[in-house]
Enzyme design. Structure first.
Site, PDB file in Angstrom:
ATOM      1  N   HIS A 174       0.791  -1.234   0.000  1.00 24.53           N
ATOM      2  CA  HIS A 174       0.000   0.000   0.000  1.00 24.53           C
ATOM      3  C   HIS A 174       0.825   1.286   0.000  1.00 24.53           C
ATOM      4  O   HIS A 174       0.272   2.377  -0.095  1.00 24.53           O
ATOM      5  CB  HIS A 174      -0.935   0.024   1.218  1.00 24.53           C
ATOM      6  CG  HIS A 174      -0.222   0.370   2.492  1.00 24.53           C
ATOM      7  ND1 HIS A 174       0.525  -0.537   3.186  1.00 24.53           N
ATOM      8  CD2 HIS A 174      -0.129   1.536   3.168  1.00 24.53           C
ATOM      9  CE1 HIS A 174       1.043   0.045   4.251  1.00 24.53           C
ATOM     10  NE2 HIS A 174       0.672   1.304   4.262  1.00 24.53           N
TER      11      HIS A 174
HETATM   12  C1  UD1 Z   1      -2.033   5.616   5.891  1.00 27.85           C
HETATM   13  C2  UD1 Z   1      -0.721   6.074   6.545  1.00 27.85           C
HETATM   14  C3  UD1 Z   1       0.319   4.978   6.430  1.00 27.85           C
HETATM   15  C4  UD1 Z   1      -0.194   3.670   6.960  1.00 27.85           C
HETATM   16  C5  UD1 Z   1      -1.497   3.323   6.262  1.00 27.85           C
HETATM   17  C6  UD1 Z   1      -2.087   2.038   6.779  1.00 27.85           C
HETATM   18  C7  UD1 Z   1      -0.231   8.486   6.393  1.00 27.85           C
HETATM   19  C8  UD1 Z   1       0.636   9.482   5.758  1.00 27.85           C
HETATM   20  N1  UD1 Z   1      -0.174   7.262   5.874  1.00 27.85           N
HETATM   21  O1  UD1 Z   1      -1.784   5.435   4.514  1.00 27.85           O
HETATM   22  O2  UD1 Z   1       1.454   5.343   7.186  1.00 27.85           O
HETATM   23  O3  UD1 Z   1       0.768   2.653   6.747  1.00 27.85           O
HETATM   24  O4  UD1 Z   1      -2.422   4.393   6.488  1.00 27.85           O
HETATM   25  O5  UD1 Z   1      -3.250   1.720   6.112  1.00 27.85           O
HETATM   26  O6  UD1 Z   1      -0.913   8.806   7.325  1.00 27.85           O
HETATM   27  N2  UD1 Z   1      -9.187   4.915   1.745  1.00 27.85           N
HETATM   28  C9  UD1 Z   1     -10.415   4.307   1.697  1.00 27.85           C
HETATM   29  N3  UD1 Z   1     -11.011   3.962   2.886  1.00 27.85           N
HETATM   30  C10 UD1 Z   1     -10.415   4.195   4.089  1.00 27.85           C
HETATM   31  C11 UD1 Z   1      -9.176   4.837   4.113  1.00 27.85           C
HETATM   32  C12 UD1 Z   1      -8.561   5.179   2.950  1.00 27.85           C
HETATM   33  O7  UD1 Z   1     -10.973   4.056   0.644  1.00 27.85           O
HETATM   34  O8  UD1 Z   1     -11.025   3.863   5.130  1.00 27.85           O
HETATM   35  C13 UD1 Z   1      -8.521   5.246   0.455  1.00 27.85           C
HETATM   36  C14 UD1 Z   1      -8.781   6.632  -0.007  1.00 27.85           C
HETATM   37  O9  UD1 Z   1      -8.888   6.606  -1.380  1.00 27.85           O
HETATM   38  C15 UD1 Z   1      -7.523   7.361   0.369  1.00 27.85           C
HETATM   39  C16 UD1 Z   1      -6.469   6.290   0.252  1.00 27.85           C
HETATM   40  O10 UD1 Z   1      -7.133   5.084   0.624  1.00 27.85           O
HETATM   41  O11 UD1 Z   1      -7.294   8.432  -0.464  1.00 27.85           O
HETATM   42  C17 UD1 Z   1      -5.288   6.499   1.133  1.00 27.85           C
HETATM   43  O12 UD1 Z   1      -5.673   6.737   2.479  1.00 27.85           O
HETATM   44  P1  UD1 Z   1      -4.763   7.633   3.451  1.00 27.85           P
HETATM   45  O13 UD1 Z   1      -5.321   7.629   4.809  1.00 27.85           O
HETATM   46  O14 UD1 Z   1      -4.488   8.950   2.811  1.00 27.85           O
HETATM   47  O15 UD1 Z   1      -3.366   6.913   3.437  1.00 27.85           O
HETATM   48  P2  UD1 Z   1      -2.979   5.374   3.486  1.00 27.85           P
HETATM   49  O16 UD1 Z   1      -2.401   5.016   2.171  1.00 27.85           O
HETATM   50  O17 UD1 Z   1      -4.094   4.553   4.014  1.00 27.85           O
END
Ligand code: UD1
Length: 356
Positions: free
Chosen positions: A201
């Site tokens: 991820h």
């Molecule tokens: C975040 C953390 C990362 C951690 C990871 C674990 C930061 C900078 N990054 O990354 O350190 O390893 O979480 O999962 O804080 N999304 C969904 N549903 C959700 C959450 C996210 O669909 O419940 C999708 C969205 O499109 C979003 C993308 O995932 O834009 C990324 O989510 P985000 O929280 O920005 O970062 P992670 O890649 O999850």
């Protein structure tokens, strides 16, 4: 003492659960803020159930956005809660954007700030988490480290030894709790008898189409040696769809939805091998003695390489295939015990907080 505890994203929940249980056991007052950085049932609610965490007292509902927007939203929504609840301590865990945003707010106000999982460094400032770690540690009033390397990193950065405590890995408290209290129903996922687990991820691995193509080639070759199951992160799911790659990937590995905490631990503990770019999974595989190949160029969790089952392999196909073969032939290293990774970290942290 009165505590305000913060969670936001999936890897935070297993770090706050044992801490809150210990506060409760000792009769301390506390409330929980969930920023809503992760919001899907499988990325959040499922973990509250598995880890037996009470529903948050405050939910900020920030959702997904770019880093600036997400951090800013959390800050503006968190500030009035700190003012209203007026805790003695704000407790943050890990290195996600929710950790950074709530730390910045706290540091300019009267409560003390404590960081659990302080001091780990990858040395790679292109990782957003590395920036979060450096800033949060710099402004914290108490720093709890999971190993001696983390403690030394902080001292080298000029942080006073008096506020640094080597208390161990709090995730192991949760891992033990989950395995001992597993009441989850029989999983409806069917798995091959022997399999490897893949998780992916990190933006550096999944955001660019060229990297995804390279990953596909390597993983397809691994899957010729052992079937792979892939609980997919929403970020990766989105990227594969956008680049029309999902069908290609499904041809050589079994894609699963994101799994809950206990279910994922079970899947992982029965696997032959884990390939991952996650941080926490490097720790969990070491404790469960499952061979782990880390699909990154470096790690902030070097102890899992030195004393555990982990090897850093990046996307070096030769190294990956050679390692997979060794693992399948039973020639992999076994993990040593790591000091303080014993399920008693939350106790040690609360002992320290009571004595400060
Ligand atoms: C975040 C953390 C990362 C951690 C990871 C674990 C930061 C900078 N990054 O990354 O350190 O390893 O979480 O999962 O804080 N999304 C969904 N549903 C959700 C959450 C996210 O669909 O419940 C999708 C969205 O499109 C979003 C993308 O995932 O834009 C990324 O989510 P985000 O929280 O920005 O970062 P992670 O890649 O999850």
């Amino acid at each position: 003492m009165k505590f305000l505890n913060v969670v936001g994203a999936r890897p935070n929940f297993m770090k706050i659960a044992p801490f809150q249980r210990e506060l409760e056991r000792r009769g301390h007052r506390f409330e929980l803020v969930h920023t809503g950085q992760h919001y899907d049932e499988t990325m959040s609610d499922q973990f509250f159930d598995d880890l037996n965490i009470a529903q948050p007292d405050y939910h900020l509902g920030v959702g997904s956005a770019d880093h600036t927007e997400q951090t800013a939203r959390i800050m503006t929504r968190f500030e009035p809660i700190v003012d209203e609840y007026d805790p003695d301590w704000v407790i943050v865990v890990g290195d996600v954007n929710s950790t950074l945003a709530t730390s910045l707010v706290t540091a300019k106000k009267s409560p003390e700030l404590a960081h659990i999982e302080a001091g780990i460094r990858s040395g790679n400032r292109d990782m957003p988490e590395e920036i979060n770690r450096i800033v949060v540690d710099r402004i914290s009033d108490a720093l709890f480290c999971f190993d001696d390397e983390a403690r030394k990193n902080l001292i080298e950065e000029g942080i006073s030894e008096e506020v640094i405590f080597l208390t161990g890995d709090i995730m192991i408290d949760s891992l033990q709790f989950a395995l001992e209290n597993d009441q989850s129903p029989q999983s409806d996922i069917t798995l091959p008898e022997q399999y490897g687990v893949l998780t992916l991820h990190r933006p550096s691995n999944v955001d660019e189409v060229d990297t995804l193509r390279r990953a596909k080639d390597v993983l397809e070759h691994v899957s010729e040696k052992i079937p792979l199951v892939f609980p997919i992160h929403p970020r990766t799911q989105k990227r594969l769809k956008n680049h029309n790659l999902k069908e290609q990937w499904e041809k050589f590995l079994k894609i699963l939805p994101p799994l809950g905490y206990t279910e994922f631990l079970n899947v992982m503990s029965n696997s032959e091998i884990v390939l991952t770019d996650s941080g926490s999974i490097q720790q969990e595989t070491t404790v469960m003695n499952v061979p782990c190949l880390t699909l990154r160029e470096e790690t902030e969790r070097g102890i899992t390489v030195r004393r555990g089952t982990n090897k850093i392999v990046g996307w070096n196909e030769e190294l990956i295939l050679e390692s997979v073969e060794k693992i399948l032939e039973g020639e992999w290293k076994t993990a040593e015990e790591i000091p303080y990774w014993d399920g008693k970290t939350a106790e040690r942290i609360v002992d320290q907080l009571e004595s400060i």
